[in-house]
Each structure stands twice: as structure tokens, then as C-alpha cells.
Design an enzyme around this catalytic site. Structure first.
Site, PDB file in Angstrom:
ATOM      1  N   ARG A 108       0.706  -1.106   0.139  1.00 24.17           N
ATOM      2  CA  ARG A 108      -0.113  -0.020  -0.013  1.00 24.17           C
ATOM      3  C   ARG A 108       0.934   1.278  -0.106  1.00 24.17           C
ATOM      4  NH1 ARG A 108      -5.587  -1.337   3.228  1.00 24.17           N
ATOM      5  NH2 ARG A 108      -5.730  -3.382   2.679  1.00 24.17           N
ATOM      6  N   LYS A 168      16.249  -5.085   6.207  1.00 23.44           N
ATOM      7  CA  LYS A 168      16.184  -4.018   7.140  1.00 23.44           C
ATOM      8  C   LYS A 168      17.635  -4.144   7.850  1.00 23.44           C
ATOM      9  CE  LYS A 168      11.360  -2.836   8.183  1.00 23.44           C
ATOM     10  NZ  LYS A 168       9.960  -3.059   8.934  1.00 23.44           N
ATOM     11  N   ASP A 180       9.488   2.612  12.145  1.00 21.22           N
ATOM     12  CA  ASP A 180       8.331   1.666  12.621  1.00 21.22           C
ATOM     13  C   ASP A 180       8.662   1.967  14.395  1.00 21.22           C
ATOM     14  OD1 ASP A 180       7.989   0.294  10.335  1.00 21.22           O
ATOM     15  OD2 ASP A 180       9.602  -1.077  10.698  1.00 21.22           O
ATOM     16  N   ALA A 230       9.521 -12.275  17.525  1.00 22.95           N
ATOM     17  CA  ALA A 230      11.025 -12.075  17.914  1.00 22.95           C
ATOM     18  C   ALA A 230      11.798 -11.750  16.677  1.00 22.95           C
ATOM     19  CB  ALA A 230      11.524 -13.365  18.579  1.00 22.95           C
ATOM     20  N   TYR A 284      -1.779  -6.744   9.491  1.00 25.20           N
ATOM     21  CA  TYR A 284      -2.991  -6.281   8.715  1.00 25.20           C
ATOM     22  C   TYR A 284      -3.266  -7.062   7.501  1.00 25.20           C
ATOM     23  CZ  TYR A 284       0.749  -3.888   6.192  1.00 25.20           C
ATOM     24  OH  TYR A 284       1.977  -3.589   5.490  1.00 25.20           O
TER      25      TYR A 284
HETATM   26  P1  NDP Z   1       9.965 -11.011  11.038  1.00 21.84           P
HETATM   27  O1  NDP Z   1       9.890 -12.220   9.795  1.00 21.84           O
HETATM   28  O2  NDP Z   1      11.349 -10.248  11.301  1.00 21.84           O
HETATM   29  O3  NDP Z   1       9.395 -11.836  12.299  1.00 21.84           O
HETATM   30  C1  NDP Z   1       8.290 -12.503  12.491  1.00 21.84           C
HETATM   31  C2  NDP Z   1       8.041 -13.094  13.901  1.00 21.84           C
HETATM   32  O4  NDP Z   1       6.617 -13.642  13.914  1.00 21.84           O
HETATM   33  C3  NDP Z   1       9.011 -14.153  14.155  1.00 21.84           C
HETATM   34  O5  NDP Z   1       9.294 -14.253  15.459  1.00 21.84           O
HETATM   35  C4  NDP Z   1       8.262 -15.491  13.765  1.00 21.84           C
HETATM   36  O6  NDP Z   1       8.596 -16.579  14.405  1.00 21.84           O
HETATM   37  C5  NDP Z   1       6.856 -15.075  14.224  1.00 21.84           C
HETATM   38  N1  NDP Z   1       5.692 -15.713  13.647  1.00 21.84           N
HETATM   39  C6  NDP Z   1       5.826 -16.070  12.122  1.00 21.84           C
HETATM   40  N2  NDP Z   1       4.482 -16.771  12.014  1.00 21.84           N
HETATM   41  C7  NDP Z   1       4.138 -17.199  13.056  1.00 21.84           C
HETATM   42  C8  NDP Z   1       3.057 -17.916  13.563  1.00 21.84           C
HETATM   43  N3  NDP Z   1       2.282 -18.527  12.752  1.00 21.84           N
HETATM   44  N4  NDP Z   1       2.723 -18.119  14.908  1.00 21.84           N
HETATM   45  C9  NDP Z   1       3.558 -17.343  15.752  1.00 21.84           C
HETATM   46  N5  NDP Z   1       4.660 -16.635  15.319  1.00 21.84           N
HETATM   47  C10 NDP Z   1       4.821 -16.396  14.217  1.00 21.84           C
HETATM   48  O7  NDP Z   1       8.649 -10.217  10.446  1.00 21.84           O
HETATM   49  P2  NDP Z   1       8.608  -8.532  11.268  1.00 21.84           P
HETATM   50  O8  NDP Z   1       8.877  -8.701  12.550  1.00 21.84           O
HETATM   51  O9  NDP Z   1       9.498  -7.850  10.360  1.00 21.84           O
HETATM   52  O10 NDP Z   1       6.886  -8.509  10.894  1.00 21.84           O
HETATM   53  C11 NDP Z   1       6.067  -8.982  11.653  1.00 21.84           C
HETATM   54  C12 NDP Z   1       4.687  -8.493  11.041  1.00 21.84           C
HETATM   55  O11 NDP Z   1       4.614  -7.347  11.282  1.00 21.84           O
HETATM   56  C13 NDP Z   1       4.654  -8.904   9.658  1.00 21.84           C
HETATM   57  O12 NDP Z   1       3.229  -9.475   9.477  1.00 21.84           O
HETATM   58  C14 NDP Z   1       4.725  -7.521   9.169  1.00 21.84           C
HETATM   59  O13 NDP Z   1       4.014  -7.138   7.805  1.00 21.84           O
HETATM   60  C15 NDP Z   1       4.307  -6.560  10.339  1.00 21.84           C
HETATM   61  N6  NDP Z   1       4.727  -5.323  10.205  1.00 21.84           N
HETATM   62  C16 NDP Z   1       3.629  -4.182  10.043  1.00 21.84           C
HETATM   63  C17 NDP Z   1       4.089  -2.923  10.266  1.00 21.84           C
HETATM   64  C18 NDP Z   1       2.899  -2.061  10.183  1.00 21.84           C
HETATM   65  O14 NDP Z   1       3.412  -0.788   9.890  1.00 21.84           O
HETATM   66  N7  NDP Z   1       1.818  -2.341  10.362  1.00 21.84           N
HETATM   67  C19 NDP Z   1       5.421  -2.564  10.194  1.00 21.84           C
HETATM   68  C20 NDP Z   1       6.441  -3.761  10.294  1.00 21.84           C
HETATM   69  C21 NDP Z   1       6.047  -5.073  10.392  1.00 21.84           C
HETATM   70  P3  NDP Z   1       9.513 -17.536  13.805  1.00 21.84           P
HETATM   71  O15 NDP Z   1      10.807 -17.201  13.651  1.00 21.84           O
HETATM   72  O16 NDP Z   1       9.473 -18.905  14.730  1.00 21.84           O
HETATM   73  O17 NDP Z   1       9.010 -17.924  12.141  1.00 21.84           O
END
Ligand code: NDP
Length: 254
Positions: A7, A57, A93, A114, A195
Site C-alpha cells: 500500500r 532492514k 517503525d 521475535a 493487517y
Molecule cells: P519477521 O519475519 O522478522 O518476524 C516475524 C516473527 O513472527 C518471528 O518471531 C516469527 O517466528 C513469528 N511468527 C511468524 N509466523 C508465526 C505464527 N504463525 N505463529 C507465531 N509466530 C509467528 O517479521 P517482522 O518482525 O518484520 O514483521 C512481523 C509482522 O509485522 C509482519 O506481518 C509485518 O508485515 C508486520 N509489520 C507491520 C508494520 C506496520 O506498519 N503495520 C511494520 C512492520 C511490520 P519464527 O521465527 O518462529 O518464524
């Protein structure tokens, strides 16, 4: 992370037009070589600025000659610009999450996840708040909290924390998944980074309970507005950006 349905282009194009600035914002899906090329274009002035999403990042952080304090603490950069011939990086962020957390006061925070967004949430929560972090991979949560430092507790995934502000920094909810049982029921508020095309189950549930709630689009707009202000030096037209973000048909990454 695919950016084809981001978006961000519609938000930033609306903002540029509203401010009478000639320019464009395009989404590029790049590998490491493509990322290096974009950095070269920023350094030589072919690009005025860039946003960076996962998985670049940390790489962006490494490319910068200067980073702001939030990016330094998070170890990640999501906004780049050329300053005096070198790359400067910011983490908007963190700024967006800090603004979202502000109305909640100094209450306890339970951060789910994490990854990079969880790191941003930890940095944004810093100060008076007690911070707990829970991830399905406990070792990743321990590694993250150790890297950032400070007094934090790592909780078992799915453990409710009574009255805490839950910050969902996982993708749970993007495709209709619920948060682990009990976490939201005990919460004092919700900030959901996830989202999707529809309201996430967590946001729907929190709102139906009357909990103070911030959704992922609000955060998306807030981090975009902060990036816009870095690049242009003028206040972002937040209302127009939010309307553009909420009107987009599909979305994935910021
Ligand atoms: P990362 O890939 O760096 O981290 C994702 C985390 O979520 C990891 O700890 C991962 O665990 C965990 N995870 C993934 N799938 C699952 C699941 N099914 N159940 C439980 N834990 C899960 O992503 P980001 O930290 O960059 O982003 C996380 C979310 O936040 C994304 O959806 C992203 O789009 C959103 N986001 C939104 C923003 C906004 O402005 N609204 C800004 C930044 C991010 P594991 O390591 O075990 O896979």
C-alpha cells in the site's frame, strides 16, 4: 517479503500530489544485488529516498554511514536518504509504535514475536514500562532481548499477562489467524502490527470488548508519514495517506 501489493506507493503518491511535489514512489522487489544497486542510486542521487522492508532492514543498517538513535537500538533501518553524499538511516517503525503506545501510559507491555517488528516494539516501549516478550521460538525471544538489552522477561508463548498492552509483532491475523488463546482476553489494550484485506480477528475481538486498540493500517500510515517528513521536510498529509492506505485493494508488506 513480496512488495507487489504494498500500500506504500498509493499512500506516498497521494502525499506527494497533495503537497504539490513532483515525484514518484515505486515498489521494487529486490534480492541482495538489487538492494546494493538501490543503495548506489541513493548515493549518486538517482533516488531521493527509500523504504526498506524484510528481509533487508538489517542489511540497510549495515549500509548506512549514520543512523538515528532508534535504528541504532533496533539494529534495523526502514528509511534511507542521502545526506551529504552518504546514506543515513532511520527506523520509523519505532517512531510509529512509540506514538501508538503513548496514550496507553506506562502500563506493562506483552510483545508477541521475535523478529524486526518485535525489536522495534521493544525499543519503542523503552523507559518506564515493564516489557515481556513471547515468541513461538523461545530461543529467538531470548536472543532478541539479550541483543537489545535492558530489563525484560521472556514469557512462554501463549501466556496471558493480566492488564498488559499486547503488541502483536507476528503475521498472525494477516490471513484471519487468531492470537494464541487467552492472551487477548487478559489484555488491557492491543496494538496489532498485522493487517490484511479484512480487520484481523485480534482487532475485531479487542474492539468488541471495548479495549483500546490500534490496528496495523494506523501503524503503517504513521511510519510512512514519518518517512515522508524525513524525505521532504514538510508535514505529511496523514488523512489523505490513511484514506489511500485503507482504500487499497490488497496489501502485504509496508
Ligand atoms: P519477521 O519475519 O522478522 O518476524 C516475524 C516473527 O513472527 C518471528 O518471531 C516469527 O517466528 C513469528 N511468527 C511468524 N509466523 C508465526 C505464527 N504463525 N505463529 C507465531 N509466530 C509467528 O517479521 P517482522 O518482525 O518484520 O514483521 C512481523 C509482522 O509485522 C509482519 O506481518 C509485518 O508485515 C508486520 N509489520 C507491520 C508494520 C506496520 O506498519 N503495520 C511494520 C512492520 C511490520 P519464527 O521465527 O518462529 O518464524
Amino acid at each position: 517479503m513480496p512488495v507487489t501489493h504494498s500500500r506504500s506507493p498509493s499512500m506516498h503518491r497521494v502525499a506527494l500530489a497533495a503537497c504539490g511535489i513532483a515525484g514518484d514512489y515505486e515498489a521494487r522487489e529486490v534480492d541482495a544485488a538489487g538492494f546494493a544497486e538501490a543503495c548506489r542510486q541513493l548515493r549518486n542521487g538517482d533516488l531521493d529516498g527509500a523504504n526498506v522492508t524484510m528481509p533487508h532492514k538489517e542489511r540497510a543498517f549495515g549500509e548506512c554511514a549514520v543512523v538515528d538513535a532508534d535504528a541504532a537500538l533496533a539494529g534495523a533501518v526502514n528509511t534511507l536518504a542521502n545526506r551529504d553524499g552518504g546514506l543515513t538511516g532511520w527506523n520509523t517503525d519505532v517512531a510509529a509504535l512509540r506514538s501508538a503506545l503513548f496514550p496507553f501510559g506506562s502500563g506493562e507491555v506483552l510483545i508477541l514475536g521475535a523478529g524486526g517488528a518485535a525489536a522495534a516494539a521493544i525499543v519503542a516501549s523503552g523507559g518506564e514500562r515493564e516489557i515481556r516478550v513471547a515468541a513461538r521460538n523461545r530461543e529467538a525471544a531470548v536472543a532478541l532481548t539479550t541483543r537489545i538489552g535492558g530489563a525484560m522477561r521472556v514469557e512462554v508463548w501463549g501466556t496471558p499477562v493480566a492488564g498488559a498492552i499486547v503488541v502483536n509483532a507476528t503475521p498472525l491475523g494477516m490471513h484471519g489467524e487468531a492470537l494464541p488463546g487467552g492472551v487477548l482476553e487478559a489484555a488491557g489494550g492491543l496494538i496489532d502490527l498485522a493487517y490484511g484485506p479484512a480487520e484481523t480477528p485480534a482487532v475485531a475481538s479487542a474492539r468488541s470488548r471495548g479495549l483500546p486498540t490500534v490496528d496495523g493500517i494506523t501503524l503503517l500510515v504513521s511510519q510512512a508519514a514519518a518517512s515522508f517528513e524525513i524525505w521532504t521536510g514538510i508535514p505529511a498529509p496523514i488523512g489523505a495517506m490513511e484514506r489511500a492506505a485503507r482504500a487499497a485493494e490488497t496489501l502485504k508488506a509496508p
